[in-house]
Design a protein around this motif. Structure first.
Motif, mmCIF file in Angstrom:
data_model
loop_
_atom_site.group_PDB
_atom_site.id
_atom_site.type_symbol
_atom_site.label_atom_id
_atom_site.label_comp_id
_atom_site.label_asym_id
_atom_site.label_seq_id
_atom_site.Cartn_x
_atom_site.Cartn_y
_atom_site.Cartn_z
ATOM 1 N N ILE A 1 0.838 -1.206 0.000
ATOM 2 C CA ILE A 1 0.000 0.000 0.000
ATOM 3 C C ILE A 1 0.871 1.254 0.000
ATOM 4 C CG2 ILE A 1 -1.737 1.297 1.290
ATOM 5 C CD1 ILE A 1 -2.704 -1.426 2.397
ATOM 6 N N MET A 2 1.926 1.211 0.834
ATOM 7 C CA MET A 2 2.785 2.381 0.957
ATOM 8 C C MET A 2 3.557 2.668 -0.323
ATOM 9 S SD MET A 2 3.745 4.929 2.632
ATOM 10 C CE MET A 2 2.829 4.539 4.130
ATOM 11 N N ILE B 1 1.487 4.487 -2.796
ATOM 12 C CA ILE B 1 1.352 5.896 -2.417
ATOM 13 C C ILE B 1 2.616 6.672 -2.760
ATOM 14 C CG2 ILE B 1 1.091 7.481 -0.465
ATOM 15 C CD1 ILE B 1 -0.652 5.317 0.881
ATOM 16 N N VAL C 1 2.983 9.786 -5.324
ATOM 17 C CA VAL C 1 3.357 11.082 -4.749
ATOM 18 C C VAL C 1 4.739 11.538 -5.217
ATOM 19 C CG1 VAL C 1 3.856 12.305 -2.600
ATOM 20 C CG2 VAL C 1 1.884 10.773 -2.744
ATOM 21 N N CYS D 1 9.930 2.965 1.578
ATOM 22 C CA CYS D 1 9.234 1.921 2.336
ATOM 23 C C CYS D 1 10.169 1.296 3.366
ATOM 24 C CB CYS D 1 8.709 0.843 1.394
ATOM 25 S SG CYS D 1 7.232 1.331 0.480
#
Length: 629
Positions: free
Chosen positions: A124-125, A128, A132, A191
């Motif tokens: 998930i990270m 993102i 971003v 991460c």
């Protein structure tokens, strides 16, 4: 003057660049004796990841070149030529570079190897972080590299490839791939620093990144427009091959990495993006291009079957020769042979443009030895018939038959199909008239007065004998059939018949220095030729060059005009841009717009006509005298 970091440090190493993977391999091997070596585990992951990345690009390239699947989905309807293939030869430099960057990352973050195998939060990270950081960073850098100085000295190399291909994605300068490595590395290291890293996350992110890069450069539309009709927001989250191709054809637009959203934000979205994608998707089920000419080829053997663009593009772009690296692929080739034997149909292999006319090569999925199996005759003829009827339905003007596809014992040099379908609009051509012309041009320009001819009563042998006797050249015709010889003899004018001599043994040619070989001869039979003899040949497969004191000619071939576009694969053992004479004969038939079928016996009176027509259209004879070592 080249820009700083525009060339690769190992550019001059050639294939020896792969030795730079040696330290990784050595560390992994050494770990067998040092089982607590954590660094070796990291090196092993790097090697596995590099192998998987290379495999993804190769599989996408193979898929892109399977024209029998993708021909109606092509975006830029142009073939990949030799120039582009050579430019992209070292497309995988970036994989080696990023392997080195990964080893440097280990020295900076030595505990990175201690991350778990799986962490759902990490997936998930990284999504993102990619959205971003990676997407906007790539967008900004990509747009920056389209500035005057950076484009000229760096990014123009990538855009020099006329037709986007999966390998084109890796075709860029050293500096660009250093920055791209940073784009990939930021989410991974982010991460890790936040404690969400995992081995599975690294593998997945890098491989999906490569997968999407290949998708954008594949040059055929694979994403259905219905997806964007059902889920409109998706067209801002994932680009399509059509979307990215517009960046190559209309630069200044569509800079995004994978997400068109950033082109919308940056006001660089090409307004035709969705319209072109919808059009390409809708037309994918139709035959958008009908070739003027089709050459119906066949596979020679199991190893040469690998010499097709959708297996190894680089291998098919050079004349066929058995190479050690194709040995591991032989089991796959054998399996393909079995599948094709059980169920298959002719498929499109390559295409090119000549005088703005589309020329295609279709392949009958049968191997050379199968043509000599009596029980396979009907099946092979059915495949050839299927190709002819398909060409007729499409509106093809000329279909030319390759060597074994027009075998006299198989279908009478194509007469079987003409007799069965007398109303065919497509012209069926065996191309042997030009083959005979090429051989005769080689013979007559050396002012010979006597030749020894094997395969003398074959289609080509007959034409060569009749033509030469008309030029007052003595022809020693080797044949065991007196009846066949007499039949040919009666075709010659009475005053020229004395130049045709019936012989039954090779000893008759012991003083003849010009041999024309139309039937395979053994090294023992070659011994009867005198010192300095030259072997012309029209036999498949070619004879073995056994005599060191003699010279050997190639199979009859012609070089296509230099203005041919999109040709990127060699025809069997022929050089680049060279095709077998029978192939060239079909090309000439098409360019001249002749409306007759060229099947069965060769019309000797047309040999000079076809030869002059070939030269008129820029085709040139290829004659090389090979001497054995």
């Amino acid at each position: 003057m080249e820009g700083l970091l525009s060339t690769w440090p190992w550019e001059k190493l050639g294939c020896f660049k792969y030795l730079l993977y040696g330290p990784f391999v050595a560390k992994v091997m050494y770990s067998r004796f040092q089982e607590d070596s954590v660094k070796a585990t990291w090196c092993l992951h790097v090697l596995i990841l590099c192998s998987l990345r290379g495999l993804i690009y190769q599989l996408w390239s193979s898929f892109s070149n399977m024209l029998f699947l993708t021909r109606n989905r092509l975006i830029i309807k142009q073939g990949v030529d030799f120039k582009q293939i050579d430019k992209e030869w070292d497309w995988d430099n970036f994989i080696l570079l990023q392997a080195i960057m990964a080893s440097l990352a280990y020295y900076i973050f030595p505990n990175i190897i201690n991350i778990p195998i799986w962490n759902l939060n990490g997936f998930i990270m990284i999504i993102i972080l990619h959205i971003v950081f990676s997407e906007p960073l790539y967008y900004y850098l990509h747009k920056l590299f389209h500035g005057s100085y950076l484009f000229t000295n760096y990014h123009s190399l990538h855009h020099s490839s006329a037709v986007p291909q999966p390998f084109t994605a890796g075709h860029a300068t050293f500096l660009e791939h250093i920055l791209l490595g940073g784009v990939i590395g930021i989410p991974i290291l982010g991460c890790y620093v936040m404690g969400y890293g995992s081995i599975a996350m690294i593998y997945s992110y890098v491989l999906i990144f490569d997968f999407l890069r290949c998708l954008g450069h594949c040059n055929f539309e694979i994403i259905p427009h219905q997806l964007f009709l059902a889920l409109p927001f998706m067209k801002y989250l994932i680009y399509t091959p059509t979307y990215h191709s517009l960046h190559h054809t209309e630069m200044g637009t569509n800079y995004c990495l994978f997400m068109p959203l950033f082109d919308v934000i940056g006001d660089t979205l090409n307004p035709k993006s969705w319209e072109m994608h919808t059009k390409a998707s809708i037309q994918s089920g139709t035959n958008s291009q009908v070739p003027n000419f089709v050459f119906l080829a066949h596979v020679v053997d199991i190893t040469s079957a690998i010499h097709v663009p959708y297996v190894l593009r680089s291998f098919s772009s050079i004349p066929y020769a058995t190479k050690p690296y194709i040995i591991p692929l032989l089991p796959l080739s054998f399996l393909a042979m079995i599948i094709m034997w059980l169920y298959s149909k002719p498929f499109l292999n390559t295409f090119y443009y000549l005088n703005n006319y589309l020329h295609q090569t279709w392949v009958v999925p049968r191997f050379g030895f199968q043509y000599f199996l009596p029980f396979a005759t009907n099946g092979i003829n059915n495949q050839i018939e299927l190709a002819i009827l398909r060409a007729n339905k499409l509106g093809v003007k000329v279909i030319s038959l390759a060597a074994l596809n027009k075998n006299e014992g198989l279908n009478g040099g194509g007469t079987l199909f003409i007799n069965k379908y007398p109303n065919l609009k497509v012209r069926v051509v065996h191309g042997n008239t030009l083959t005979a012309a090429v051989i005769l041009n080689q013979v007559t320009k050396h002012d010979v007065n006597e030749v020894f001819l094997t395969g003398a009563t074959s289609k080509l042998g007959r034409a060569i004998a009749l033509y030469l006797c008309g030029k007052q050249v003595r022809v020693l015709m080797l044949t065991s059939s007196t009846e066949r010889f007499q039949k040919i003899l009666k075709e010659a004018p009475y005053e020229d018949q004395k130049y045709l001599v019936h012989v039954t043994k090779y000893q008759a040619a012991k003083n003849c220095k010009t041999w024309i070989v139309g039937k395979w001869i053994t090294p023992r039979e070659q011994k009867f030729a005198p010192v300095g003899a030259h072997f012309h040949q029209f036999v498949v497969p070619p004879v073995l060059p056994y005599r060191s004191d003699c010279t050997y000619g190639d199979l009859a071939a012609m070089r296509l005009p230099p203005h041919v576009e999109g040709l990127g694969s060699c025809e069997y053992t022929m050089e680049r841009g060279v095709v077998h004479a029978c192939h060239a004969g079909g090309v000439v038939h098409s360019l001249e717009g002749w409306t007759h079928h060229e099947v069965g016996a060769i019309d000797v009176q047309r040999i000079d006509i076809v030869w002059e027509a070939a030269l008129k259209h820029g085709l040139m004879p290829v004659s090389s005298f090979k001497k054995t070592d």
